[in-house]
Design a protein around this motif. Sequence first.
Motif, mmCIF file in Angstrom:
data_model
loop_
_atom_site.group_PDB
_atom_site.id
_atom_site.type_symbol
_atom_site.label_atom_id
_atom_site.label_comp_id
_atom_site.label_asym_id
_atom_site.label_seq_id
_atom_site.Cartn_x
_atom_site.Cartn_y
_atom_site.Cartn_z
ATOM 1 N N ASP A 150 -44.273 12.540 -0.803
ATOM 2 C CA ASP A 150 -43.873 13.142 -2.063
ATOM 3 C C ASP A 150 -42.892 14.289 -1.829
ATOM 4 N N ARG A 151 -43.169 15.122 -0.826
ATOM 5 C CA ARG A 151 -42.239 16.206 -0.488
ATOM 6 C C ARG A 151 -40.900 15.653 -0.020
ATOM 7 N N THR A 152 -40.921 14.541 0.699
ATOM 8 C CA THR A 152 -39.684 13.914 1.145
ATOM 9 C C THR A 152 -38.816 13.516 -0.032
ATOM 10 N N TYR A 153 -39.439 12.883 -1.027
ATOM 11 C CA TYR A 153 -38.683 12.465 -2.213
ATOM 12 C C TYR A 153 -38.160 13.676 -2.993
ATOM 13 N N ARG A 154 -38.950 14.707 -3.065
ATOM 14 C CA ARG A 154 -38.508 15.894 -3.801
ATOM 15 C C ARG A 154 -37.286 16.530 -3.135
ATOM 16 N N TRP A 155 -37.324 16.673 -1.816
ATOM 17 C CA TRP A 155 -36.177 17.233 -1.121
ATOM 18 C C TRP A 155 -34.957 16.304 -1.226
ATOM 19 N N GLY A 156 -35.219 15.008 -1.198
ATOM 20 C CA GLY A 156 -34.114 14.067 -1.364
ATOM 21 C C GLY A 156 -33.431 14.229 -2.702
ATOM 22 N N MET A 157 -34.227 14.411 -3.772
ATOM 23 C CA MET A 157 -33.658 14.596 -5.102
ATOM 24 C C MET A 157 -32.934 15.931 -5.207
ATOM 25 N N VAL A 158 -33.487 16.966 -4.577
ATOM 26 C CA VAL A 158 -32.830 18.273 -4.592
ATOM 27 C C VAL A 158 -31.439 18.182 -3.969
ATOM 28 N N TRP A 159 -31.346 17.536 -2.800
ATOM 29 C CA TRP A 159 -30.049 17.447 -2.135
ATOM 30 C C TRP A 159 -29.097 16.514 -2.876
ATOM 31 N N PHE A 160 -29.639 15.512 -3.552
ATOM 32 C CA PHE A 160 -28.780 14.663 -4.392
ATOM 33 C C PHE A 160 -28.138 15.483 -5.506
ATOM 34 N N ILE A 161 -28.932 16.323 -6.168
ATOM 35 C CA ILE A 161 -28.386 17.158 -7.238
ATOM 36 C C ILE A 161 -27.399 18.172 -6.673
ATOM 37 N N VAL A 162 -27.684 18.702 -5.465
ATOM 38 C CA VAL A 162 -26.725 19.611 -4.827
ATOM 39 C C VAL A 162 -25.389 18.908 -4.597
ATOM 40 N N SER A 163 -25.443 17.652 -4.165
ATOM 41 C CA SER A 163 -24.197 16.899 -3.974
ATOM 42 C C SER A 163 -23.468 16.691 -5.293
ATOM 43 N N GLU A 164 -24.220 16.505 -6.380
ATOM 44 C CA GLU A 164 -23.597 16.351 -7.691
ATOM 45 C C GLU A 164 -22.958 17.666 -8.160
ATOM 46 N N VAL A 165 -23.609 18.782 -7.840
ATOM 47 C CA VAL A 165 -23.011 20.090 -8.146
ATOM 48 C C VAL A 165 -21.689 20.241 -7.411
ATOM 49 N N ALA A 166 -21.657 19.835 -6.140
ATOM 50 C CA ALA A 166 -20.416 19.905 -5.370
ATOM 51 C C ALA A 166 -19.354 18.984 -5.967
ATOM 52 N N PHE A 167 -19.779 17.806 -6.422
ATOM 53 C CA PHE A 167 -18.840 16.847 -7.024
ATOM 54 C C PHE A 167 -18.146 17.454 -8.238
ATOM 55 N N PHE A 168 -18.929 17.992 -9.174
ATOM 56 C CA PHE A 168 -18.323 18.599 -10.358
ATOM 57 C C PHE A 168 -17.614 19.905 -10.004
ATOM 58 N N GLY A 169 -18.102 20.601 -8.962
ATOM 59 C CA GLY A 169 -17.437 21.834 -8.548
ATOM 60 C C GLY A 169 -15.995 21.589 -8.129
ATOM 61 N N ILE A 170 -15.735 20.434 -7.508
ATOM 62 C CA ILE A 170 -14.362 20.098 -7.108
ATOM 63 C C ILE A 170 -13.460 20.008 -8.334
ATOM 64 N N PHE A 171 -13.922 19.338 -9.365
ATOM 65 C CA PHE A 171 -13.090 19.146 -10.553
ATOM 66 C C PHE A 171 -12.943 20.443 -11.351
ATOM 67 N N PHE A 172 -14.013 21.237 -11.410
ATOM 68 C CA PHE A 172 -13.871 22.539 -12.056
ATOM 69 C C PHE A 172 -12.924 23.428 -11.254
ATOM 70 N N GLY A 173 -12.996 23.345 -9.926
ATOM 71 C CA GLY A 173 -12.068 24.107 -9.094
ATOM 72 C C GLY A 173 -10.627 23.709 -9.353
ATOM 73 N N ALA A 174 -10.382 22.398 -9.512
ATOM 74 C CA ALA A 174 -9.038 21.925 -9.830
ATOM 75 C C ALA A 174 -8.582 22.464 -11.186
ATOM 76 N N LEU A 175 -9.506 22.464 -12.159
ATOM 77 C CA LEU A 175 -9.173 22.993 -13.481
ATOM 78 C C LEU A 175 -8.790 24.466 -13.409
ATOM 79 N N PHE A 176 -9.595 25.261 -12.713
ATOM 80 C CA PHE A 176 -9.318 26.696 -12.622
ATOM 81 C C PHE A 176 -8.026 26.970 -11.850
ATOM 82 N N TYR A 177 -7.774 26.190 -10.798
ATOM 83 C CA TYR A 177 -6.544 26.384 -10.030
ATOM 84 C C TYR A 177 -5.315 26.090 -10.888
ATOM 85 N N VAL A 178 -5.358 24.961 -11.594
ATOM 86 C CA VAL A 178 -4.224 24.602 -12.447
ATOM 87 C C VAL A 178 -4.026 25.645 -13.549
#
Length: 292
Positions: free
Chosen positions: A78-106
């Motif tokens: 259960d802890r394994t799955y929880r950490w897996g989901m946490v890191w998945f969401i972290v990767s999604e934060v990074a994904f949207f962070g790239i596009f927000f970074g592009a928006l702010f730069y432009v």
Amino acid sequence: MKYHPTQRYFLPAPSKWPLIGSCGLFFLLIGIINLIHGHAYGHYFFMIGAILLAYMMFGWFSAVIDESEHGLHSKQMDRTYRWGMVWFIVSEVAFFGIFFGALFYVRYVAVERLGGQLGYDFTHTTLWPQFKAAWPLLKNPNPALFPDPLEVIPAWGIPAINTFILLSSAVTVTWAQWGLQRNRRWQMNVGLIVTIVLGLIFLSCQAYEYTEAYTQLNLTLHSGVYGTTFFMLTGFHAAHVTIGLVMLTVILCRCIKGHFRPEHHFGFEAVSWYWHFVDVVWLFLFIFVYWL
């Protein structure tokens, strides 16, 4: 029925699903690359990849659900799955962070420099002396190549309504989880159904907004950097909402079948976490894409 998890760390047998998923991603990316370059056969690669990924997800998730329902998931699993989901969401934060970074730069760097600000007078006079730095960018430096949008979508119309809808769905999915924790299955089912309906309404409003942008406002992917950033950010968010709705629908079907218990329901929690993440991303979109 009382849930009795195993006390040992369950080690699944070797699986074919990672290989199938890798092949699906390979065909999917090949298809996208060829579609971008205008090759008709890209559709076939894309469809093969999408079918393989759908097959992999259905088969792999079914196996995990079956393991869970037979009590093979220990507390450590259960802890394994929880950490897996946490890191998945972290990767999604990074994904949207790239596009927000592009928006702010432009918005705060590139447009300002082209307009002769931030000490870039020479760039302004050399490239496009007639260009004026303003955001949203309704007057492109080269209108012949990138047609100017007529106007932007006002924040206090459909976007504000969609914000209220998504925030309401965050409340209903939390209410559904409370029902599960208190073993009130009717509350859990009703909360999930309402959340799904709200998500569908959100996507319908988003589709209407896109139709209006393309047909009346000349705001498209080809109308300069504003149109590109607008549709990339809102489009990827709509795709994540769609994925979230699929996840919620699967969870609802499992709830109706009697899955999940107050002491064992991480599958429900994981989808709830994902949906709250989608809500938070939309708040940033509403503020920085529509409002400010």
